[in-house]
Write a protein that holds these residues in place. Structure first.
Motif, PDB file in Angstrom:
ATOM      1  N   ASN A  91       0.805  -1.226   0.000  1.00  0.00           N
ATOM      2  CA  ASN A  91       0.000   0.000   0.000  1.00  0.00           C
ATOM      3  C   ASN A  91       0.832   1.267   0.000  1.00  0.00           C
ATOM      4  O   ASN A  91       0.428   2.272  -0.597  1.00  0.00           O
ATOM      5  N   SER A  92       1.972   1.256   0.648  1.00  0.00           N
ATOM      6  CA  SER A  92       2.782   2.484   0.684  1.00  0.00           C
ATOM      7  C   SER A  92       3.314   2.819  -0.712  1.00  0.00           C
ATOM      8  O   SER A  92       3.346   3.981  -1.103  1.00  0.00           O
ATOM      9  N   SER A  93       3.719   1.812  -1.470  1.00  0.00           N
ATOM     10  CA  SER A  93       4.165   2.051  -2.860  1.00  0.00           C
ATOM     11  C   SER A  93       3.012   2.585  -3.705  1.00  0.00           C
ATOM     12  O   SER A  93       3.192   3.472  -4.528  1.00  0.00           O
ATOM     13  N   ASN A 128      -9.146   3.265 -10.977  1.00  0.00           N
ATOM     14  CA  ASN A 128      -9.833   2.496  -9.942  1.00  0.00           C
ATOM     15  C   ASN A 128     -10.190   1.088 -10.430  1.00  0.00           C
ATOM     16  O   ASN A 128     -10.061   0.118  -9.692  1.00  0.00           O
ATOM     17  N   VAL A 129     -10.634   0.973 -11.679  1.00  0.00           N
ATOM     18  CA  VAL A 129     -10.978  -0.340 -12.239  1.00  0.00           C
ATOM     19  C   VAL A 129      -9.742  -1.234 -12.283  1.00  0.00           C
ATOM     20  O   VAL A 129      -9.784  -2.398 -11.864  1.00  0.00           O
ATOM     21  N   GLY A 185      -5.825  -5.585  -9.218  1.00  0.00           N
ATOM     22  CA  GLY A 185      -4.553  -5.877  -8.552  1.00  0.00           C
ATOM     23  C   GLY A 185      -4.632  -5.944  -7.043  1.00  0.00           C
ATOM     24  O   GLY A 185      -3.749  -6.503  -6.394  1.00  0.00           O
ATOM     25  N   TYR A 186      -5.690  -5.395  -6.458  1.00  0.00           N
ATOM     26  CA  TYR A 186      -5.787  -5.315  -5.003  1.00  0.00           C
ATOM     27  C   TYR A 186      -7.085  -5.957  -4.539  1.00  0.00           C
ATOM     28  O   TYR A 186      -8.161  -5.658  -5.042  1.00  0.00           O
ATOM     29  N   ASN A 187      -6.997  -6.842  -3.555  1.00  0.00           N
ATOM     30  CA  ASN A 187      -8.173  -7.488  -2.993  1.00  0.00           C
ATOM     31  C   ASN A 187      -8.623  -6.683  -1.784  1.00  0.00           C
ATOM     32  O   ASN A 187      -7.915  -6.621  -0.778  1.00  0.00           O
ATOM     33  N   THR A 188      -9.789  -6.080  -1.860  1.00  0.00           N
ATOM     34  CA  THR A 188     -10.272  -5.213  -0.779  1.00  0.00           C
ATOM     35  C   THR A 188     -10.674  -6.009   0.465  1.00  0.00           C
ATOM     36  O   THR A 188     -10.685  -5.458   1.557  1.00  0.00           O
ATOM     37  N   VAL A 201      -2.793  -8.775  -5.045  1.00  0.00           N
ATOM     38  CA  VAL A 201      -2.953 -10.167  -5.457  1.00  0.00           C
ATOM     39  C   VAL A 201      -2.312 -10.479  -6.809  1.00  0.00           C
ATOM     40  O   VAL A 201      -2.469 -11.585  -7.310  1.00  0.00           O
ATOM     41  N   VAL A 202      -1.586  -9.547  -7.368  1.00  0.00           N
ATOM     42  CA  VAL A 202      -0.930  -9.791  -8.653  1.00  0.00           C
ATOM     43  C   VAL A 202       0.554 -10.033  -8.394  1.00  0.00           C
ATOM     44  O   VAL A 202       1.231  -9.216  -7.769  1.00  0.00           O
ATOM     45  N   ASN A 203       1.034 -11.181  -8.854  1.00  0.00           N
ATOM     46  CA  ASN A 203       2.449 -11.510  -8.671  1.00  0.00           C
ATOM     47  C   ASN A 203       3.340 -10.735  -9.624  1.00  0.00           C
ATOM     48  O   ASN A 203       4.334 -10.150  -9.219  1.00  0.00           O
ATOM     49  N   LYS A 204       2.952 -10.766 -10.915  1.00  0.00           N
ATOM     50  CA  LYS A 204       3.782 -10.070 -11.911  1.00  0.00           C
ATOM     51  C   LYS A 204       2.958  -9.787 -13.159  1.00  0.00           C
ATOM     52  O   LYS A 204       1.960 -10.454 -13.430  1.00  0.00           O
ATOM     53  N   ASN A 205       3.420  -8.813 -13.908  1.00  0.00           N
ATOM     54  CA  ASN A 205       2.801  -8.462 -15.176  1.00  0.00           C
ATOM     55  C   ASN A 205       3.605  -9.153 -16.270  1.00  0.00           C
ATOM     56  O   ASN A 205       4.803  -8.924 -16.409  1.00  0.00           O
TER      57      ASN A 205
END
Length: 184
Positions: A88-90, A108-109, A114-117, A123-127
């Motif tokens: 979250n800080s990044s 936001n979409v 990438g983020y599980n609320t 939740v994304v390891n890599k692109n």
């Protein structure tokens, strides 16, 4: 008989004159059609002028430069939100920049992928890849482009693919609208 023939001829002329007057065509419809044609031609000229003003070739607009900068900005934003950020800080440090690139709605979409609320975790390891492609550009203020992104999600290492169709203002680097399509 001449007297009757003359009277008959004058009567025939009078009847024919009445028939001509009764069946005279209505010019108002012709006038309305002419007015509509003038209006349509005027609209065509206006659209033609607007198209020339918005052309990416107008005033030596460097289309390749704007396409490259757009590609760099959008690739950066998608790869950061979908694989480059893991805490979250990044995210908070880059959030404003990402919103400037994608606009608040699209940012936001993509963020929600990438983020599980619920778990409050990224939740994304890599692109794996993000590709930006442009449709035929005829209007620098509303160009259509496509972004295809593939990323690895969660502990299962599942590959997720999305495509976004974006209407984009090349000159101001601004997302005008978008449509998201899952490719899985």
């Amino acid at each position: 008989m001449n007297k009757y023939a003359g009277l008959f001829l004058w009567s025939l002329v009078a009847v024919l004159a009445l028939i001509v007057i009764a069946f005279k065509p209505d010019n108002s419809k012709v006038i309305d059609l002419k007015n509509q044609i003038v209006k349509i031609n005027s609209e065509i000229e206006y659209k033609k002028d607007q198209t020339e003003l918005e052309s990416p070739l107008k005033n030596n607009f460097n289309l390749e430069k704007y396409k490259q900068e757009t590609t760099n900005k959008l690739t950066f934003a998608f790869t950061q939100l979908l694989g480059g950020i893991h805490d979250n800080s990044s995210y908070e440090k880059q959030k404003k920049e990402l919103q400037n690139i994608l606009g608040t709605d699209l940012e936001n979409v993509v963020y929600m992928h990438g983020y599980n609320t619920e778990s409050k975790k990224w939740v994304v390891n890599k692109n794996d890849s993000t590709i930006v492609g442009f449709d035929d550009i005829t209007n620098k203020s509303d160009s259509v482009l496509y972004i295809t992104t593939t990323y690895e999600q969660g502990t299962t290492n599942q590959k997720i693919k999305y495509m976004y169709k974006i209407h984009y203002d090349l000159e101001n680097y601004k997302v005008l609208s978008y449509k998201e399509l899952s490719l899985n």
